[in-house]
Design a protein around this motif. Structure first.
Motif, PDB file in Angstrom:
ATOM      1  N   ALA A 249      14.328  -0.738   3.059  1.00 22.55           N
ATOM      2  CA  ALA A 249      15.428  -1.132   3.932  1.00 22.55           C
ATOM      3  C   ALA A 249      14.952  -1.322   5.365  1.00 22.55           C
ATOM      4  N   ASP A 250      14.060  -0.460   5.807  1.00 26.44           N
ATOM      5  CA  ASP A 250      13.576  -0.534   7.184  1.00 26.44           C
ATOM      6  C   ASP A 250      12.682  -1.739   7.412  1.00 26.44           C
ATOM      7  N   LYS A 251      11.781  -2.031   6.480  1.00 25.27           N
ATOM      8  CA  LYS A 251      10.787  -3.081   6.683  1.00 25.27           C
ATOM      9  C   LYS A 251      11.293  -4.473   6.329  1.00 25.27           C
ATOM     10  N   ILE A 252      12.022  -4.587   5.233  1.00 26.88           N
ATOM     11  CA  ILE A 252      12.472  -5.900   4.792  1.00 26.88           C
ATOM     12  C   ILE A 252      13.413  -6.525   5.806  1.00 26.88           C
ATOM     13  N   ALA A 253      14.221  -5.714   6.479  1.00 22.91           N
ATOM     14  CA  ALA A 253      15.191  -6.240   7.431  1.00 22.91           C
ATOM     15  C   ALA A 253      14.531  -6.939   8.599  1.00 22.91           C
ATOM     16  N   GLY A 254      13.278  -6.627   8.870  1.00 22.99           N
ATOM     17  CA  GLY A 254      12.609  -7.229  10.020  1.00 22.99           C
ATOM     18  C   GLY A 254      11.942  -8.554   9.741  1.00 22.99           C
ATOM     19  N   GLY A 255      12.011  -9.061   8.517  1.00 20.69           N
ATOM     20  CA  GLY A 255      11.277 -10.270   8.158  1.00 20.69           C
ATOM     21  C   GLY A 255      12.106 -11.529   8.280  1.00 20.69           C
ATOM     22  N   ASN A 256      11.450 -12.621   8.677  1.00 22.88           N
ATOM     23  CA  ASN A 256      12.113 -13.928   8.738  1.00 22.88           C
ATOM     24  C   ASN A 256      11.892 -14.632   7.412  1.00 22.88           C
ATOM     25  N   TRP A 257      12.585 -14.159   6.363  1.00 25.61           N
ATOM     26  CA  TRP A 257      12.333 -14.639   5.013  1.00 25.61           C
ATOM     27  C   TRP A 257      12.738 -16.087   4.829  1.00 25.61           C
ATOM     28  N   ALA A 258      13.731 -16.554   5.591  1.00 22.54           N
ATOM     29  CA  ALA A 258      14.208 -17.928   5.407  1.00 22.54           C
ATOM     30  C   ALA A 258      13.111 -18.949   5.683  1.00 22.54           C
ATOM     31  N   SER A 259      12.170 -18.614   6.563  1.00 26.88           N
ATOM     32  CA  SER A 259      11.121 -19.580   6.913  1.00 26.88           C
ATOM     33  C   SER A 259      10.206 -19.871   5.743  1.00 26.88           C
ATOM     34  N   HIS A 260      10.228 -19.030   4.705  1.00 28.83           N
ATOM     35  CA  HIS A 260       9.356 -19.226   3.545  1.00 28.83           C
ATOM     36  C   HIS A 260      10.043 -19.977   2.415  1.00 28.83           C
ATOM     37  N   LEU A 261      11.321 -20.306   2.571  1.00 32.77           N
ATOM     38  CA  LEU A 261      12.038 -20.983   1.493  1.00 32.77           C
ATOM     39  C   LEU A 261      11.917 -22.490   1.634  1.00 32.77           C
TER      40      LEU A 261
ATOM     41  N   ALA B 210      13.211  -4.308  -8.282  1.00 38.52           N
ATOM     42  CA  ALA B 210      12.566  -5.618  -8.187  1.00 38.52           C
ATOM     43  C   ALA B 210      11.546  -5.642  -7.054  1.00 38.52           C
ATOM     44  N   PHE B 211      11.956  -5.106  -5.909  1.00 43.11           N
ATOM     45  CA  PHE B 211      11.028  -5.088  -4.777  1.00 43.11           C
ATOM     46  C   PHE B 211       9.849  -4.161  -5.035  1.00 43.11           C
ATOM     47  N   ARG B 212      10.119  -3.033  -5.673  1.00 44.50           N
ATOM     48  CA  ARG B 212       9.009  -2.118  -5.967  1.00 44.50           C
ATOM     49  C   ARG B 212       7.992  -2.787  -6.897  1.00 44.50           C
ATOM     50  N   GLN B 213       8.496  -3.542  -7.868  1.00 44.17           N
ATOM     51  CA  GLN B 213       7.576  -4.235  -8.768  1.00 44.17           C
ATOM     52  C   GLN B 213       6.779  -5.289  -8.020  1.00 44.17           C
ATOM     53  N   ALA B 214       7.446  -5.997  -7.110  1.00 44.43           N
ATOM     54  CA  ALA B 214       6.750  -7.001  -6.303  1.00 44.43           C
ATOM     55  C   ALA B 214       5.645  -6.367  -5.475  1.00 44.43           C
TER      56      ALA B 214
ATOM     57  N   GLU C 136       0.828  -1.200   0.000  1.00 47.90           N
ATOM     58  CA  GLU C 136       0.000   0.000   0.000  1.00 47.90           C
ATOM     59  C   GLU C 136       0.865   1.253   0.000  1.00 47.90           C
ATOM     60  N   ALA C 137       1.935   1.242   0.810  1.00 46.07           N
ATOM     61  CA  ALA C 137       2.746   2.448   0.953  1.00 46.07           C
ATOM     62  C   ALA C 137       3.476   2.808  -0.334  1.00 46.07           C
ATOM     63  N   LEU C 138       4.033   1.814  -1.018  1.00 46.39           N
ATOM     64  CA  LEU C 138       4.830   2.103  -2.204  1.00 46.39           C
ATOM     65  C   LEU C 138       3.989   2.648  -3.353  1.00 46.39           C
ATOM     66  N   LEU C 139       2.698   2.356  -3.335  1.00 45.89           N
ATOM     67  CA  LEU C 139       1.830   2.931  -4.361  1.00 45.89           C
ATOM     68  C   LEU C 139       1.718   4.439  -4.215  1.00 45.89           C
ATOM     69  N   ARG C 140       2.072   4.941  -3.039  1.00 46.20           N
ATOM     70  CA  ARG C 140       1.917   6.364  -2.769  1.00 46.20           C
ATOM     71  C   ARG C 140       3.250   7.108  -2.688  1.00 46.20           C
ATOM     72  N   ILE C 141       4.359   6.404  -2.940  1.00 47.48           N
ATOM     73  CA  ILE C 141       5.672   7.032  -2.825  1.00 47.48           C
ATOM     74  C   ILE C 141       6.219   7.330  -4.218  1.00 47.48           C
ATOM     75  N   PRO C 142       6.345   8.595  -4.579  1.00 46.59           N
ATOM     76  CA  PRO C 142       6.781   8.933  -5.933  1.00 46.59           C
ATOM     77  C   PRO C 142       8.284   8.925  -6.134  1.00 46.59           C
ATOM     78  N   ASP C 143       9.069   9.067  -5.046  1.00 46.32           N
ATOM     79  CA  ASP C 143      10.512   9.206  -5.230  1.00 46.32           C
ATOM     80  C   ASP C 143      11.256   7.983  -4.729  1.00 46.32           C
ATOM     81  N   ASP C 144      12.381   7.678  -5.386  1.00 48.39           N
ATOM     82  CA  ASP C 144      13.155   6.483  -5.081  1.00 48.39           C
ATOM     83  C   ASP C 144      13.810   6.538  -3.714  1.00 48.39           C
ATOM     84  N   ALA C 145      14.255   7.715  -3.296  1.00 53.38           N
ATOM     85  CA  ALA C 145      14.971   7.817  -2.028  1.00 53.38           C
ATOM     86  C   ALA C 145      14.096   7.392  -0.856  1.00 53.38           C
ATOM     87  N   THR C 146      12.853   7.852  -0.838  1.00 53.57           N
ATOM     88  CA  THR C 146      11.942   7.478   0.247  1.00 53.57           C
ATOM     89  C   THR C 146      11.600   5.993   0.174  1.00 53.57           C
TER      90      THR C 146
END
Length: 356
Positions: free
Chosen positions: A104-116, A167-171, A88-98
């Motif tokens: 960087a802030d949100k992805i770091a908090g995920g336990n991504w390995a559990s989904h592999l 890649a993440f923005r497209q996802a 939802e948030a990325l649909l509203r963010i026009p600039d790359d820096a934000t």
């Protein structure tokens, strides 16, 4: 300024607040008892549920990779919540820096390995590892599977952060478009008439925040009126109102001081705004639903609902409704009050149950 009348002198408060601070255990036992069904009813429920499950399994092969992605990252997982927030948030963010900072802030908090795991869809594993970077699926080693953060850091170093970010923005856009119809009402309406969406009924919500100033409230009010006009233009004038696309309205977006301490101002200033939107929806032959607000605003919301429901100018219009938060302790009393309001006002009220 005189104080507001005590709850005993406010009929809605007397009707719905009996269990506001009620004992939860007692209320749950009472609800469980009220929910008991007969053996014949239970058999009918089981048969219908079985039919739904069998239907899903029969058509499972027709489900897309996106369906697998959404099943994998559901809202019961930390990663699912992160992806939904980003979607939802990325649909509203026009600039790359934000966008970079948010990812960087949100992805770091995920336990991504559990989904592999041995995912049911190649799309799931591709999405887990940065989706499809420059068109190629990245296959991590066994060592990387136990340390996905370091793996992603190396990928970013080799390909460059802009590529990984893209890649993440497209996802996130793929995810976001599954749950958010569009960034504007025009975009949302265009998607609603696509071959994929035309089988569904739609209620359009601007996803607006609460108004902080009078200027904000005026802007939201104008946007709601414009959206009603545009939705009405896409609706078949001859169709029954239940089948027409509808609009959802958030009361806190229409008044900057939508709080109980400002009750008199709310009733004097916000009630006419809501009534005006209801008249516009009636004229456009579309339904209007008042969204739920925080628990402390419930009584105030119902006063506004009653103001519109008893309006003689809207007599005969059956498109008015509201969201009821089913998890509130007061939900049964609220539904009883709404039933009484519908009967005494001679109006059908459309109820949308939400978890709350």
């Amino acid at each position: 300024m005189p104080s507001d009348p005590p709850s005993a002198d406010r009929p809605i408060a007397s009707a719905i607040n009996r269990n506001y601070f009620g004992d939860e255990e007692q209320l749950v036992h009472a609800l469980a008892e009220a929910a008991r069904v007969s053996d014949s009813q239970r058999e009918k429920i089981s048969a219908r549920a079985k039919g739904f499950v069998e239907g899903v399994r029969i058509h499972q092969s027709k489900r897309t990779g996106l369906d697998a992605f959404l099943r994998k990252y559901d809202l019961s997982s930390q990663e699912g919540v992160i992806l939904m927030c980003l979607a939802e948030a990325l649909l509203r963010i026009p600039d790359d820096a934000t966008a970079d900072k948010l990812i960087a802030d949100k992805i770091a908090g995920g336990n991504w390995a559990s989904h592999l795991s041995d995912a049911e869809s190649l799309f799931v594993n591709a999405s887990t590892w940065g989706l499809m970077l420059t068109g190629r699926i990245v296959r991590p080693s066994d060592v990387d599977m136990h340390d996905p953060r370091s793996f992603l850091a190396r990928i970013a170093g080799r390909l460059g952060e802009p590529v990984l970010r893209a890649a993440f923005r497209q996802a996130m856009r793929i995810m976001g478009h599954q749950f958010v119809m569009g960034r504007t009402i025009d975009e949302a309406l265009e998607r609603s008439i696509s071959a994929e969406s035309e089988l569904f009924r739609h209620s359009f919500d601007m996803l607006g925040e609460s108004a902080l100033t009078s200027h904000d409230a005026d802007r939201y009010l104008a946007s709601y009126h414009q959206a009603i006009k545009q939705i009405s233009s896409h609706s078949s004038r001859g169709s029954v109102i239940e089948a027409a696309p509808s609009i959802s309205v958030k009361l806190s977006a229409l008044f900057p001081r939508y709080e109980f301490t400002q009750r008199r101002r709310v009733l004097a200033e916000l009630a006419p705004r809501l009534h005006g939107l209801a008249v516009a929806a009636r004229d456009g032959n579309i339904p209007l639903t008042v969204d739920a607000e925080e628990a402390e605003r419930l009584e105030l919301s119902l006063e506004l609902i009653e103001h519109v429901a008893r309006s003689k100018a809207l007599q005969g219009w059956e498109g008015f409704g509201l969201a009821v938060q089913a998890y509130q302790k007061r939900a049964p009393e609220v539904i009883r009050w709404l039933k009484d309001l519908a009967q005494t006002s001679g109006r059908r009220l459309n109820i949308r149950l939400v978890k709350g």
